[in-house]
Design an enzyme around this catalytic site. Sequence first.
Site, short mmCIF file in Angstrom:
data_model
loop_
_atom_site.label_atom_id
_atom_site.label_comp_id
_atom_site.label_asym_id
_atom_site.label_seq_id
_atom_site.Cartn_x
_atom_site.Cartn_y
_atom_site.Cartn_z
N HIS A 1 53.28 6.96 -41.93
CA HIS A 1 54.45 7.25 -41.09
C HIS A 1 55.25 6.00 -40.73
O HIS A 1 56.34 6.11 -40.16
CB HIS A 1 54.03 7.97 -39.82
N ARG B 1 46.01 3.23 -43.91
CA ARG B 1 46.23 4.66 -44.15
C ARG B 1 47.32 4.80 -45.20
O ARG B 1 48.43 4.26 -45.03
CB ARG B 1 46.63 5.41 -42.90
N ASP C 1 43.26 -3.30 -54.18
CA ASP C 1 43.52 -4.58 -54.84
C ASP C 1 44.09 -5.61 -53.86
O ASP C 1 43.81 -6.81 -53.99
CB ASP C 1 44.48 -4.40 -56.02
N GLU D 1 43.43 18.06 -41.46
CA GLU D 1 44.45 18.33 -40.42
C GLU D 1 45.18 19.65 -40.64
O GLU D 1 46.35 19.80 -40.25
CB GLU D 1 45.43 17.17 -40.34
N ASP E 1 48.98 16.98 -36.72
CA ASP E 1 49.23 17.87 -37.86
C ASP E 1 48.43 19.15 -37.76
O ASP E 1 48.90 20.23 -38.14
CB ASP E 1 48.93 17.14 -39.17
#
Length: 256
Positions: free
Chosen positions: A48, A73, A87, A152, A178
């Site tokens: 977000h 996230r 990575d 969620e 959510d």
Amino acid sequence: MPAPINHLKHRLATGEVTHGIWLGLADPYTAEIAATAGFDWLLIDGEHAPNDIRSLSAQVAVVAASDSAPIIRLPDDDPAKIKQALDIGAQTLLIPMIDSADQAARAARACRYPPEGFRGVGSALARASRFAAIPDYLATANAQICLILQVETRAGLAALDEIVATEGVDGVFIGPSDLAADMGHLGNPGHPEVQAAVLDAMARIRTAGKAAGVLTTDPDFIEASKAAGANFVGVGIDVTLFAQTLRMLGQRYRAG
Ligand SMILES: O=C(O)C(=O)C[C@H](O)[C@@H](O)CO
């Protein structure tokens, strides 16, 4: 010389209760400030917040230099994004919107090199291996990956036991906002039906021996979640803390 030890993975596996905050300001400078606060972990939000791989990389680097563990996230369970996040040196990932055991298994395999998974090999270019300065990185990386999945939706809750039992999944985080939306309580994660579902899920996840996560700024629900078993507990968001404090100050000293 092996891949860095992921102490957060091992602390969560013992059931130790850990606390952290969301970082949504998308800047290494503010991430470095947050890293002085002493949280167990800091979650760098690529879902977000306006992050890209470079801003994620810069924030992982500054947080990793602190006593807080960096977590990324991702915006979804895309294996290519998982590969890039690993990575740049993240060892703990939070992946949103997981609704099935198949999805969970695919995400787990995307985090691991063959034969356990199908993570692409690019360690020679990667910060994760300290640019090939860790000669044993490929052989030791898998064991230090910590994968936490977000459930969620009602569909995800229906599949929760299978998702939790999936090999390579270290924990499950229940996303109250959510989940509330999916349950018909958009914008109201504190609705009793939502909170009851979250607490039930915390207990089921911990009973299965996995880390149980939640994010809430409600002190009472923080304690209720921990009492139910939560041990990966998000207690704040940098953006809201920053915005609310400035608005409060502005209100106090606004002219007129
Ligand atoms: O659904 C949720 O709740 C979460 O996944 C956390 C939110 O994404 C976080 O940004 C706070 O609203």
